[in-house]
Design an enzyme around this catalytic site. Structure first.
Site, PDB file in Angstrom:
ATOM      1  N   HIS A  29      -8.780   0.021 -43.679  1.00  0.00           N
ATOM      2  CA  HIS A  29      -8.012  -0.938 -42.884  1.00  0.00           C
ATOM      3  C   HIS A  29      -7.932  -2.199 -43.752  1.00  0.00           C
ATOM      4  O   HIS A  29      -8.753  -3.107 -43.605  1.00  0.00           O
ATOM      5  CB  HIS A  29      -8.711  -1.255 -41.571  1.00  0.00           C
ATOM      6  CG  HIS A  29      -8.692  -0.163 -40.565  1.00  0.00           C
ATOM      7  ND1 HIS A  29      -9.398  -0.230 -39.384  1.00  0.00           N
ATOM      8  CD2 HIS A  29      -8.055   1.035 -40.539  1.00  0.00           C
ATOM      9  CE1 HIS A  29      -9.197   0.877 -38.683  1.00  0.00           C
ATOM     10  NE2 HIS A  29      -8.392   1.661 -39.366  1.00  0.00           N
TER      11      HIS A  29
ATOM     12  N   ASP B 162      -6.480   5.627 -34.586  1.00  0.00           N
ATOM     13  CA  ASP B 162      -7.602   6.412 -35.132  1.00  0.00           C
ATOM     14  C   ASP B 162      -8.241   7.263 -34.043  1.00  0.00           C
ATOM     15  O   ASP B 162      -8.550   8.440 -34.254  1.00  0.00           O
ATOM     16  CB  ASP B 162      -8.672   5.500 -35.746  1.00  0.00           C
ATOM     17  CG  ASP B 162      -8.211   4.768 -36.992  1.00  0.00           C
ATOM     18  OD1 ASP B 162      -7.269   5.226 -37.646  1.00  0.00           O
ATOM     19  OD2 ASP B 162      -8.829   3.730 -37.305  1.00  0.00           O
TER      20      ASP B 162
ATOM     21  N   GLU C 282      -2.985   1.697 -46.713  1.00  0.00           N
ATOM     22  CA  GLU C 282      -4.237   2.338 -46.322  1.00  0.00           C
ATOM     23  C   GLU C 282      -4.490   3.497 -47.282  1.00  0.00           C
ATOM     24  O   GLU C 282      -3.572   4.206 -47.673  1.00  0.00           O
ATOM     25  CB  GLU C 282      -4.163   2.851 -44.879  1.00  0.00           C
ATOM     26  CG  GLU C 282      -4.171   1.740 -43.855  1.00  0.00           C
ATOM     27  CD  GLU C 282      -4.478   2.202 -42.446  1.00  0.00           C
ATOM     28  OE1 GLU C 282      -4.912   3.355 -42.250  1.00  0.00           O
ATOM     29  OE2 GLU C 282      -4.296   1.382 -41.527  1.00  0.00           O
TER      30      GLU C 282
ATOM     31  N   HIS D 165     -11.102   6.256 -44.649  1.00  0.00           N
ATOM     32  CA  HIS D 165      -9.824   5.567 -44.821  1.00  0.00           C
ATOM     33  C   HIS D 165     -10.053   4.070 -44.712  1.00  0.00           C
ATOM     34  O   HIS D 165     -11.137   3.631 -44.343  1.00  0.00           O
ATOM     35  CB  HIS D 165      -8.758   6.063 -43.834  1.00  0.00           C
ATOM     36  CG  HIS D 165      -8.900   5.556 -42.432  1.00  0.00           C
ATOM     37  ND1 HIS D 165      -9.769   6.109 -41.518  1.00  0.00           N
ATOM     38  CD2 HIS D 165      -8.264   4.553 -41.786  1.00  0.00           C
ATOM     39  CE1 HIS D 165      -9.661   5.469 -40.372  1.00  0.00           C
ATOM     40  NE2 HIS D 165      -8.757   4.509 -40.491  1.00  0.00           N
TER      41      HIS D 165
END
Length: 127
Positions: free
Chosen positions: A82, A93, A26, A80
């Site tokens: 996934h 999250d 990630e 960010h």
């Protein structure tokens, strides 16, 4: 969706290039600017399980926030990825959301922005 993020397409490409370079881990970073995103700031992911989580390196995060303040820029969003899942907040999250800015999640199905932990979607307007 009353709040919106305004993102130049070139900065979307810059963000996507950063996250592609981090895969399969990630990736994490910041979007900063005034009215629209003006800077993409990639940050090191120091999460103990970087394939399934992210944690921005604390000193790099502090340094970036200090530089933004000195430049008169605001933190507009945290992004960010996934790499193996959808652009939707994971339970982690939601649980770890601390900042009152949109969280932009890049997944296998594109990207979406949310105010967390409540999960309200935020529009991203490409310029």
């Amino acid at each position: 969706m009353s709040q919106a993020l305004y993102l130049p397409r070139r900065l979307l490409r810059e963000t996507e290039a950063h996250l592609k370079g981090e895969a399969p881990r990630e990736g994490v970073g910041l979007w900063a600017g005034r009215r629209e995103v003006e800077r993409v700031i990639p940050l090191p992911n120091v999460h103990p399980s970087p394939l399934t989580g992210y944690l921005a390196e604390p000193l790099a995060l502090l340094k970036a926030l200090r530089e933004l303040e000195e430049e008169g820029l605001a933190l507009l969003a945290i992004y960010h990825s996934h790499p193996k899942g959808p652009a939707f907040p994971s339970p982690t999250d939601l649980k770890e959301a601390r900042w009152r800015v949109p969280y932009v999640i890049f997944g296998t199905d594109g990207f979406r922005a949310f105010l967390l932990p409540e999960g309200r979607e935020v529009e991203v307007v490409l310029l």
